[in-house]
Design a protein around this motif. Structure first.
Motif, PDB file in Angstrom:
ATOM      1  N   MET A   1       0.977  -1.168   0.071  1.00 12.43           N
ATOM      2  CA  MET A   1      -0.016  -0.059  -0.081  1.00 12.43           C
ATOM      3  C   MET A   1       0.762   1.379  -0.160  1.00 12.43           C
ATOM      4  O   MET A   1       0.640   2.281  -0.799  1.00 12.43           O
ATOM      5  CB  MET A   1      -0.887  -0.111   1.166  1.00 12.43           C
ATOM      6  N   LEU A   2       1.967   1.305   0.948  1.00  9.95           N
ATOM      7  CA  LEU A   2       2.745   2.322   0.773  1.00  9.95           C
ATOM      8  C   LEU A   2       3.621   2.596  -0.469  1.00  9.95           C
ATOM      9  O   LEU A   2       3.851   3.678  -1.088  1.00  9.95           O
ATOM     10  CB  LEU A   2       3.822   2.254   1.983  1.00  9.95           C
ATOM     11  N   ALA A   3       3.866   1.467  -1.049  1.00 11.96           N
ATOM     12  CA  ALA A   3       4.532   1.563  -2.350  1.00 11.96           C
ATOM     13  C   ALA A   3       3.740   2.029  -3.439  1.00 11.96           C
ATOM     14  O   ALA A   3       4.158   3.108  -4.244  1.00 11.96           O
ATOM     15  CB  ALA A   3       5.040   0.170  -2.570  1.00 11.96           C
ATOM     16  N   ALA A   4       2.285   1.591  -3.488  1.00 11.40           N
ATOM     17  CA  ALA A   4       1.375   2.274  -4.337  1.00 11.40           C
ATOM     18  C   ALA A   4       1.310   3.798  -4.183  1.00 11.40           C
ATOM     19  O   ALA A   4       1.185   4.471  -5.091  1.00 11.40           O
ATOM     20  CB  ALA A   4       0.099   1.595  -4.317  1.00 11.40           C
ATOM     21  N   LEU A   5       1.260   4.179  -2.822  1.00  5.95           N
ATOM     22  CA  LEU A   5       0.966   5.664  -2.393  1.00  5.95           C
ATOM     23  C   LEU A   5       2.192   6.355  -3.112  1.00  5.95           C
ATOM     24  O   LEU A   5       2.087   7.636  -3.410  1.00  5.95           O
ATOM     25  CB  LEU A   5       0.908   5.675  -1.055  1.00  5.95           C
ATOM     26  N   ALA A   6       3.385   5.698  -2.896  1.00  5.77           N
ATOM     27  CA  ALA A   6       4.672   6.610  -3.095  1.00  5.77           C
ATOM     28  C   ALA A   6       4.783   6.658  -4.669  1.00  5.77           C
ATOM     29  O   ALA A   6       5.270   7.773  -5.245  1.00  5.77           O
ATOM     30  CB  ALA A   6       5.853   5.954  -2.832  1.00  5.77           C
TER      31      ALA A   6
ATOM     32  N   ALA B   1     -10.433   2.529  -1.819  1.00  7.13           N
ATOM     33  CA  ALA B   1     -11.118   1.279  -1.247  1.00  7.13           C
ATOM     34  C   ALA B   1     -10.135   0.385  -0.252  1.00  7.13           C
ATOM     35  O   ALA B   1     -10.639   0.011   0.832  1.00  7.13           O
ATOM     36  CB  ALA B   1     -11.810   0.444  -2.371  1.00  7.13           C
ATOM     37  N   PHE B   2      -8.900   0.045  -0.780  1.00  9.35           N
ATOM     38  CA  PHE B   2      -7.861  -0.669  -0.234  1.00  9.35           C
ATOM     39  C   PHE B   2      -7.490  -0.008   0.956  1.00  9.35           C
ATOM     40  O   PHE B   2      -7.343  -0.771   2.387  1.00  9.35           O
ATOM     41  CB  PHE B   2      -6.919  -1.047  -1.122  1.00  9.35           C
ATOM     42  N   GLY B   3      -7.408   1.152   1.183  1.00  7.41           N
ATOM     43  CA  GLY B   3      -6.901   2.034   2.174  1.00  7.41           C
ATOM     44  C   GLY B   3      -7.858   2.164   3.409  1.00  7.41           C
ATOM     45  O   GLY B   3      -7.782   1.840   4.585  1.00  7.41           O
ATOM     46  N   ALA B   4      -9.019   2.304   2.926  1.00  6.54           N
ATOM     47  CA  ALA B   4     -10.098   2.449   3.959  1.00  6.54           C
ATOM     48  C   ALA B   4     -10.332   0.866   4.685  1.00  6.54           C
ATOM     49  O   ALA B   4     -10.551   0.753   5.684  1.00  6.54           O
ATOM     50  CB  ALA B   4     -11.573   2.668   3.326  1.00  6.54           C
ATOM     51  N   TRP B   5      -9.837  -0.183   3.870  1.00  6.63           N
ATOM     52  CA  TRP B   5      -9.992  -1.488   4.431  1.00  6.63           C
ATOM     53  C   TRP B   5      -8.905  -1.825   5.093  1.00  6.63           C
ATOM     54  O   TRP B   5      -8.995  -2.477   6.301  1.00  6.63           O
ATOM     55  CB  TRP B   5     -10.216  -2.471   3.231  1.00  6.63           C
ATOM     56  N   ARG B   6      -7.502  -1.558   4.897  1.00  8.11           N
ATOM     57  CA  ARG B   6      -6.668  -2.078   5.285  1.00  8.11           C
ATOM     58  C   ARG B   6      -5.281  -1.304   5.844  1.00  8.11           C
ATOM     59  O   ARG B   6      -4.667  -1.726   6.812  1.00  8.11           O
ATOM     60  CB  ARG B   6      -5.632  -2.896   4.261  1.00  8.11           C
ATOM     61  N   LEU B   7      -5.424   0.068   5.489  1.00 11.10           N
ATOM     62  CA  LEU B   7      -4.706   1.022   6.195  1.00 11.10           C
ATOM     63  C   LEU B   7      -4.546   1.131   7.618  1.00 11.10           C
ATOM     64  O   LEU B   7      -5.816   1.661   7.922  1.00 11.10           O
ATOM     65  CB  LEU B   7      -4.519   2.211   5.251  1.00 11.10           C
TER      66      LEU B   7
ATOM     67  N   VAL C   1      -7.384   3.814 -10.602  1.00 13.17           N
ATOM     68  CA  VAL C   1      -6.275   3.541  -9.517  1.00 13.17           C
ATOM     69  C   VAL C   1      -6.387   4.188  -8.288  1.00 13.17           C
ATOM     70  O   VAL C   1      -6.471   3.555  -7.163  1.00 13.17           O
ATOM     71  CB  VAL C   1      -4.848   4.013 -10.163  1.00 13.17           C
ATOM     72  N   GLY C   2      -7.037   5.415  -8.382  1.00  8.26           N
ATOM     73  CA  GLY C   2      -7.377   6.291  -7.259  1.00  8.26           C
ATOM     74  C   GLY C   2      -8.454   5.643  -6.283  1.00  8.26           C
ATOM     75  O   GLY C   2      -8.332   5.609  -5.285  1.00  8.26           O
TER      76      GLY C   2
ATOM     77  N   LEU D   1      -6.552  10.851  -1.059  1.00  8.03           N
ATOM     78  CA  LEU D   1      -6.923   9.888  -2.261  1.00  8.03           C
ATOM     79  C   LEU D   1      -8.400  10.453  -2.904  1.00  8.03           C
ATOM     80  O   LEU D   1      -8.402   9.951  -4.045  1.00  8.03           O
ATOM     81  CB  LEU D   1      -6.711   8.489  -1.734  1.00  8.03           C
ATOM     82  N   THR D   2      -9.245  10.312  -2.060  1.00  6.73           N
ATOM     83  CA  THR D   2     -10.643  10.855  -2.305  1.00  6.73           C
ATOM     84  C   THR D   2     -10.534  12.089  -3.456  1.00  6.73           C
ATOM     85  O   THR D   2     -11.148  11.924  -4.495  1.00  6.73           O
ATOM     86  CB  THR D   2     -11.370  11.165  -1.192  1.00  6.73           C
ATOM     87  N   VAL D   3     -10.013  13.194  -2.945  1.00  8.73           N
ATOM     88  CA  VAL D   3      -9.860  14.210  -3.825  1.00  8.73           C
ATOM     89  C   VAL D   3      -9.094  13.904  -5.039  1.00  8.73           C
ATOM     90  O   VAL D   3      -9.296  14.355  -6.235  1.00  8.73           O
ATOM     91  CB  VAL D   3      -9.249  15.440  -2.928  1.00  8.73           C
ATOM     92  N   TYR D   4      -7.993  13.359  -5.099  1.00  9.71           N
ATOM     93  CA  TYR D   4      -7.262  12.753  -6.252  1.00  9.71           C
ATOM     94  C   TYR D   4      -7.991  12.240  -7.267  1.00  9.71           C
ATOM     95  O   TYR D   4      -7.887  12.324  -8.633  1.00  9.71           O
ATOM     96  CB  TYR D   4      -5.887  12.028  -5.784  1.00  9.71           C
ATOM     97  N   THR D   5      -8.765  11.246  -6.776  1.00 12.95           N
ATOM     98  CA  THR D   5      -9.796  10.278  -7.654  1.00 12.95           C
ATOM     99  C   THR D   5     -10.679  11.405  -8.391  1.00 12.95           C
ATOM    100  O   THR D   5     -11.051  11.001  -9.644  1.00 12.95           O
ATOM    101  CB  THR D   5     -10.516   9.261  -6.705  1.00 12.95           C
TER     102      THR D   5
END
Length: 397
Positions: free
Chosen positions: A1-6, A166-172, A160-161, A69-73
């Motif tokens: 997740m952190l790699a994807a964010l970077a 979705a994944f961040g809300a679930w696992r971050l 992607v955003g 992430l929401t704003v970016y999407t």
């Protein structure tokens, strides 16, 4: 997740580069207006770096990332539907304002969770993906543009955003306990920025990251000219440049991860500079003596990628450890300083140098020389202050 964010920030910079001609024709835009879609994004990206980390120091890491992430999407969706170039520039600004949170806050999260050795290993993995993003993005963007048109690039970024939200809300998880958070107050923030921003060694290390990366980034942001005009390649052939860069970054990240716990971060940086100096010097000699041709024009960039990927995790960790109670703010300001180098590179250096491969090679060498000078000044300052044993055990007194 952190790699994807970077990766999201640099990926959003480079994915639409192969589509410049299509955007220009579709929106009846001038070349300058198309360049502004990149410059405006980079400026917003760099300026907002000042605030992502400070906000995460006050409100926690997780909410800042999810909101951004929401704003970016939504901004990516706006770019896909943009009716004219001015609307596209506006949505690119909103993308830039929001996308840097994952990169900045992610670095702080790594240091929240791990000691130096394990943090360097994980930072090396994140750096691998961070370095891969500007190499892979134009390849994917070129394929999408050729098959589906330029708007498909922004639809891809929207998807992607949404997936990351979705994944961040679930696992971050949240990594900053409330007891360790800083008060969100203008006076406290100003004092924090003053404490970090006027710290000479911090500024030097931030410039090291900025200059090292931009010597590599110069060719990425110049890819439409370097590949299209000098090497006569089409949008679907961008892999000729980016695949060698990917291989170099993978190898360099592996070397950095293996060095964790065996060498000091400073020793790793010094060894990384050997690769970078050899690459930049060879690239300059080749550009001065011979016309650009494959594969020789891209091999130096692969070697440079090894050194860049080796050095970045160690320099980042040394920088964050200067301010253990303000890692978010330190990550923000580091990103801001290096991000402003990106802006100057994309807006001034690349347009000025990209028409001649000799000037491009000279620009790469000059940016690397600036990074080496900042590193040398940092080591000199650390030695004078008596922190050399702590931060630079690889250098004898």
């Amino acid at each position: 997740m952190l790699a994807a964010l970077a990766t999201l920030g640099p990926f959003s910079i480079d994915a639409y580069l192969p589509a410049f001609s299509g955007i220009q024709a579709s929106l009846s835009a001038t070349p300058l207006e198309i360049q502004q879609t990149l410059s405006a994004y980079l400026f917003a990206f760099g300026v907002m770096f000042l605030f992502h980390g400070a906000l995460s120091d006050s409100f926690g890491r997780r909410p800042v990332i999810l909101v951004s992430l929401t704003v970016y999407t939504l901004a990516s969706l706006g770019g896909a539907l943009a009716p004219n170039v001015h609307a596209l520039i506006l949505w690119r600004v909103v993308q830039g304002l929001s996308v840097g949170a994952g990169m900045v806050v992610g670095r702080a999260m790594i240091r929240d969770l791990y000691d130096t050795e394990n943090a360097q290993r994980l930072m090396s993995m994140v750096t691998l993906f961070f370095g891969l993003a500007p190499a892979i993005a134009p390849v994917i963007g070129g394929w999408l543009f050729a098959e589906l048109g330029w708007r498909s690039v922004f639809w891809f970024l929207t998807a992607v955003g949404a997936l990351l939200v979705a994944f961040g809300a679930w696992r971050l998880p949240e990594t900053l306990p409330e007891s360790h958070r800083q008060p969100f107050h203008p006076v406290a923030l100003i004092k924090g920025y003053e404490e970090v921003g006027i710290h000479a060694r911090f500024l030097l290390l931030s410039l090291v990251v900025g200059f090292n990366f931009n010597a590599f980034f110069l060719y990425i942001v110049s890819a439409p000219v370097f590949l299209g005009e000098h090497l006569h390649l089409g949008p679907q052939q961008y892999a000729w440049l980016f695949l060698p860069c990917i291989l170099g970054i993978i190898f360099g990240s592996q070397l950095s991860g293996r060095a964790a716990g065996r060498q000091s971060p400073a020793t790793t940086v010094q060894r990384a500079y050997v690769f970078m100096v050899v690459a930049a010097s060879g690239n300059l000699v080749y550009a001065l003596l011979l016309p650009p041709a494959l594969p020789w024009a891209v091999i130096p960039l692969m070697i440079y990628g090894i050194g860049f990927a080796m050095a970045m995790p160690s320099v980042t960790l040394i920088t964050l450890d200067l301010f253990p109670t303000r890692r978010g703010m330190a990550a923000s300001l580091q990103g801001f300083v290096s991000g402003m180098v990106n802006v100057v590179n994309a807006g001034l250096i690349s347009p000025a140098l990209s028409r001649d491969t000799r000037w491009l090679a000279a620009g790469m060498a000059a940016l690397l020389a600036a990074g080496i000078l900042c590193w040398w000044l940092y080591t000199r300052s650390a030695r004078r202050r008596g922190s050399l044993v702590e931060t630079l055990p690889g250098i004898p007194d």
